[in-house]
Motif scaffolding. Sequence first.
Motif: not given
Length: 372
Positions: A270, A64, A98
């Motif tokens: 995002d 991530r 995110l």
Amino acid sequence: MSNFIQFIFACAVWVVLSSVAYAAAPVLTLEEAVRRAVARDPQLQAEQDGVTAAKARVRQADVRPNPEIGVDVENFAGTGGQRSFSGAEVTLGLSQRLELGGKRETRVGVAERRVDVASLVRVELERDIVVQAAATYAAAMAAVRTQAALKDHIQDLERIVGMLKRRAAAGAAPMADATRAEIDLARARADLDAARAEAEAAKGRLVLITGIPSDGLMLPASVPVEEGKTAAYDVLEAGLARHPRLARLSALQRERAAQLAAETAAATPDVTVGLGVRRREGEDDTGFVVSAAMPLQVFDRNDGNIDAAKAELARSNAELDAGRRKLALEFQAAFADANAACERTQRLTRDIVPAAGRILAETESGFSKGRS
């Protein structure tokens, strides 16, 4: 006397060591030649390193985005009341991007498909090495067989030339017959020289791919003659679907389909969220700060990359179809060549060689009767 005994002992030791060295160089079989060629090929190791690198990228693709920490200092070193640091506002914040739209999942999917492609590239290369090694070994053995056959043929011609010369000397046959036989003998000897040169060249290629020193490379003096027979066409054709080349092209097609999914996911913007603490030095106040940000897709919607991925997928489909067609043509040509070679072998072993033997025996018998 003692010197003589030492000399005899040294000779015995030399004979034993020579025998051991000779025994240490076994006859090279096809299986051993292929094994050595696969083990020594540097490109195969390079492709294996490529597989290892592709697997490492799978791990990286699953990572991530890192969070970000930031400090903002406002309203200081200005004019008036903000001349000093006493009226400054300090914000300490932590933000995290995110990923939306399945970006991480599709990114991992692309990386995994690339592992498949890299693995199948290695498999295809290994198959090519095996085929090339087997062909090199077969060429060397064919040269050995050719030499043996030419030596036998030369021996037969030498006997015929001798008999013709004796008959010509006795006036029982024209000298022209002996001259023609000598010409045939000279041609056979020239063919034998060419076969020896080809055998040396084939042996050199085997030395290169197997790593066995030239003086330690031993080939069988002869190989058993077996009736050549290919498998049924339908059986062999069915195996084409499992050919490494088609497997690689299919894996490449799946990789490009995964790349299209990844580019489509990349079009989803995002969201970056943040949480921080703000302090006002002059008022001695502290408060929390929450933030959220999302890019506006005014200019970049990733349309170009999506269209490129679609074109690459269409290209891979065409490459797979072309690969099937090319492989089918190669298979048909190889099957026809194999059948022709088998038919020639059967004709030689069943018809030509026995007939030549009978003719030679009858000729020798006739010459013997004529001489008597």
